[in-house]
Design a protein around this motif. Structure first.
Motif, PDB file in Angstrom:
ATOM      1  N   SER A 142       0.833  -1.213   0.000  1.00  0.00           N
ATOM      2  CA  SER A 142       0.000   0.000   0.000  1.00  0.00           C
ATOM      3  C   SER A 142       0.861   1.256   0.000  1.00  0.00           C
ATOM      4  O   SER A 142       0.547   2.233  -0.690  1.00  0.00           O
ATOM      5  CB  SER A 142      -0.918   0.006   1.221  1.00  0.00           C
ATOM      6  N   LEU A 143       1.954   1.247   0.766  1.00  0.00           N
ATOM      7  CA  LEU A 143       2.848   2.408   0.792  1.00  0.00           C
ATOM      8  C   LEU A 143       3.474   2.635  -0.584  1.00  0.00           C
ATOM      9  O   LEU A 143       3.645   3.778  -1.011  1.00  0.00           O
ATOM     10  CB  LEU A 143       3.929   2.227   1.856  1.00  0.00           C
ATOM     11  N   LEU A 147       3.313   6.082  -2.881  1.00  0.00           N
ATOM     12  CA  LEU A 147       4.476   6.730  -3.490  1.00  0.00           C
ATOM     13  C   LEU A 147       4.325   6.833  -5.007  1.00  0.00           C
ATOM     14  O   LEU A 147       4.639   7.860  -5.592  1.00  0.00           O
ATOM     15  CB  LEU A 147       5.756   5.969  -3.136  1.00  0.00           C
ATOM     16  N   GLU A 148       3.852   5.766  -5.637  1.00  0.00           N
ATOM     17  CA  GLU A 148       3.665   5.805  -7.084  1.00  0.00           C
ATOM     18  C   GLU A 148       2.646   6.873  -7.486  1.00  0.00           C
ATOM     19  O   GLU A 148       2.838   7.583  -8.465  1.00  0.00           O
ATOM     20  CB  GLU A 148       3.223   4.427  -7.589  1.00  0.00           C
ATOM     21  N   PRO A 153       9.742   7.689  -7.233  1.00  0.00           N
ATOM     22  CA  PRO A 153      10.287   6.398  -7.638  1.00  0.00           C
ATOM     23  C   PRO A 153      10.223   5.419  -6.469  1.00  0.00           C
ATOM     24  O   PRO A 153      10.402   5.805  -5.318  1.00  0.00           O
ATOM     25  CB  PRO A 153      11.737   6.699  -8.012  1.00  0.00           C
ATOM     26  N   VAL A 154       9.948   4.179  -6.771  1.00  0.00           N
ATOM     27  CA  VAL A 154       9.821   3.169  -5.718  1.00  0.00           C
ATOM     28  C   VAL A 154      10.970   2.201  -5.787  1.00  0.00           C
ATOM     29  O   VAL A 154      11.472   1.852  -6.780  1.00  0.00           O
ATOM     30  CB  VAL A 154       8.488   2.403  -5.846  1.00  0.00           C
TER      31      VAL A 154
END
Length: 154
Positions: A142-143, A147-148, A153-154
């Motif tokens: 979920s985090l 962020l997306e 950037p993940v």
């Protein structure tokens, strides 16, 4: 006064409870970089340059939403430490353009700090029960979505 649904109230409450924990966790992880003598900004810049070698100071400053003089100071320090080097682009028509890349020493340093951070976090996670770790695994997904959706950037 605004009419707020119970669902929105729960979401706002969750955000208020989650935010301080995320900030404190982030602070602990940043301290692991500081133990090695670098700031979290240094680590972020090294990570960006590792992923996108050849960026110039101006491009990097824009990406990181930092002033060019501030970015120049960070890059100068990283170069003095031997973590970053300047190089002319071989395929670029404009030979005056100089890009930045992470040196072998910089790559090793990134690895050490990353391992230190992972070790610190793994130690804390090992203190949790299986149910809590499973809940965190679901929360991690979920985090990433948060962020997306924010364009990070993940």
């Amino acid at each position: 006064m605004r009419n707020i649904t119970p669902s929105v109230q729960k979401t706002v409450k969750l955000a208020a409870e989650l935010r301080p924990s995320i900030l404190r966790l982030s602070r602990h992880l940043r301290r692991e970089a500081l133990r090695g003598g670098s700031s979290s900004v240094d680590m972020q810049l090294l990570g960006t340059l590792r992923e996108e070698p050849g960026l110039g100071v101006s491009e990097l400053a824009e990406m990181e939403q930092m002033s060019r003089p501030a970015m120049s100071a960070h890059i100068k320090r990283l170069m003095q430490l031997g973590y970053v080097q300047r190089e002319t682009s071989k395929g670029d028509v404009d030979r005056r353009r100089v890009g930045l890349s992470v040196t072998r020493t910089g790559t090793q340093y990134l690895r050490v700090v990353s391992e230190r951070r992972a070790d610190w976090l793994a130690e804390r996670l090992s203190e949790l029960g299986a149910e809590e770790r499973t809940a965190l695994d679901r929360a991690t997904k979920s985090l990433r979505l948060i962020l997306e959706s924010a364009g990070e950037p993940v």
